[in-house]
Design an enzyme around this catalytic site. Structure first.
Site, PDB file in Angstrom:
ATOM      1  CG  PHE A  14      -0.224   5.530  10.032  1.00 12.23           C
ATOM      2  CD1 PHE A  14      -0.703   6.819  10.144  1.00 12.23           C
ATOM      3  CD2 PHE A  14      -0.950   4.504  10.618  1.00 12.23           C
ATOM      4  CE1 PHE A  14      -1.887   7.092  10.814  1.00 12.23           C
ATOM      5  CE2 PHE A  14      -2.133   4.768  11.290  1.00 12.23           C
ATOM      6  CZ  PHE A  14      -2.600   6.066  11.395  1.00 12.23           C
ATOM      7  CE  LYS A 191      -7.594   9.296   2.954  1.00 11.57           C
ATOM      8  NZ  LYS A 191      -6.133   9.591   3.013  1.00 11.57           N
ATOM      9  CB  THR A 248      -6.136  13.614   2.365  1.00 14.46           C
ATOM     10  OG1 THR A 248      -5.039  12.991   1.719  1.00 14.46           O
ATOM     11  CG2 THR A 248      -7.361  13.511   1.491  1.00 14.46           C
ATOM     12  CG  ASN A 256      -2.678  10.162  -1.816  1.00 17.22           C
ATOM     13  OD1 ASN A 256      -2.209   9.326  -2.574  1.00 17.22           O
ATOM     14  ND2 ASN A 256      -3.068   9.855  -0.592  1.00 17.22           N
ATOM     15  CB  VAL A 279       3.609   4.049  -0.429  1.00 14.79           C
ATOM     16  CG1 VAL A 279       2.278   3.607  -1.029  1.00 14.79           C
ATOM     17  CG2 VAL A 279       4.656   2.964  -0.613  1.00 14.79           C
ATOM     18  CD  GLU A 281      -1.722   2.619   0.276  1.00 17.23           C
ATOM     19  OE1 GLU A 281      -1.800   2.192  -0.894  1.00 17.23           O
ATOM     20  OE2 GLU A 281      -1.640   1.864   1.254  1.00 17.23           O
TER      21      GLU A 281
END
Length: 333
Positions: A14, A191, A248, A256, A279, A281
């Site tokens: 990001f 989310k 997402t 995720n 990662v 999150e």
């Protein structure tokens, strides 16, 4: 307020994508990361050798590993994982920061144990600086390629919000503004848990009907919890709420969702994270958001189910099927 340069804390996907996005609008961008190899790759080859390595960065995007170097910039963009925000903000505070420097958080999560949002951490450690947040359906892979996207920028300072909106306005990127920092940050954090649930449902082969129902009820649950934690109901119907939830839960770019997919296919959490190599999150977020929902006394059956899978060893199929066998109730409460 007119930004000429910016420092981005975080050299992952990001942070790299934001550098690429803002490069046409800024004269200098400094990316700060912990990996010297990444910094060297950006400075010498104008590419991040690990994240989004196919994306060429302009020569005025430079990199380093010294967080204190960011303190001289008028805009600091926090694109580190939520677990690193407090540490980075503390290092910036020690380095000395101009009171006029703007802090923009792009992290999507809340802090474990404290339940603090990222803007609250920045406000605590750097109390003299204006704080803003950016969120929305913004996968780094698409931002870096210049594909169209929208976002919401939140700040209680109207001048800061307007300046950031002007900076981020590009032919392929449309930002909106809001004063609801709590709602924006909570939508972006919560989310992540539902993306894992959607991935699990896909991995189990439950079908489109089941996943659509899951995501719909997730929105209702997100809104219920978000309001209890201080957000406005309208925000959860916006870009950082339903917008980020949809992308997402269904996108191949969602880390995720990919973790959840692996779990639904029978992989262990350790294997799923190892295969991802980045990662996700939602894994630590599930714990912190579950704790927040318990403190607030809000009914969150989907969050509870994901928590039981990740942290209590419950089989994924059993946990999701339990959602269908709960007592019936009215849709709107």
């Amino acid at each position: 307020m007119n930004f000429k340069s910016a420092a981005i804390l975080g050299s992952g996907s990001f942070g790299t994508a934001i550098a690429k996005l803002l490069a046409p609008k800024l004269g200098e961008i400094l990316i700060i990361g912990r990996d010297a190899e990444v910094a060297r790759g950006i400075n010498e080859n104008h590419r991040n050798p690990i994240y989004l390595s196919d994306v060429a960065l302009p020569h005025h995007v430079i990199a380093g590993t010294d967080v204190a170097a960011a303190a001289s910039y008028p805009l600091l963009i926090f694109a580190v994982p939520t677990s690193a925000t407090r540490r980075c903000a503390g290092e910036i505070a020690k380095a000395g920061l101009s009171g006029s420097a703007v802090l923009l958080s792009c992290a999507k999560g809340i802090e474990k144990d404290t339940g603090d949002r990222m803007s609250e951490i920045l406000g605590e450690l750097l109390p003299g600086n204006p704080v803003a947040v950016l969120s929305g359906p913004n996968h780094a892979e698409e931002l870096a390629k210049g594909q169209p996207a929208c976002a919401v920028i939140g700040s209680e300072n109207a001048a800061v919000a307007d300046a950031l909106q002007e900076l981020f306005t590009l032919p392929h990127f449309r930002p909106y503004t809001s004063t609801d920092l709590a709602g924006i940050e909570l939508g972006g954090a919560i989310k992540n848990v539902y993306a894992i649930a959607a991935g699990i449902a896909h991995g189990l082969g439950l079908g489109d009907n089941a996943v659509a129902a899951l995501v719909t009820r997730a929105l209702a649950e997100m809104t219920r919890l978000g309001i209890a934690l201080g957000g406005n109901i309208e925000t959860f119907a916006g870009l950082s709420g339903v917008g980020d939830l949809l992308v997402t839960c269904f996108s191949e770019h969602s880390r995720n969702h990919r973790v959840g997919l692996a779990l639904g296919q029978g992989k262990t959490l350790e294997d799923a994270i190892s295969k991802l190599g980045m990662v996700a999150e939602g894994v630590p977020n599930t714990l912190s958001i579950y704790e927040a929902s318990q403190r607030a006394g809000v009914r969150t059956p989907i969050i509870d189910a994901v928590h039981s899978i990740l942290y209590q060893g419950k089989p994924a199929a059993e946990a999701l099927m339990e959602l269908l066998s709960r007592d019936t109730r009215t849709e709107c409460e």
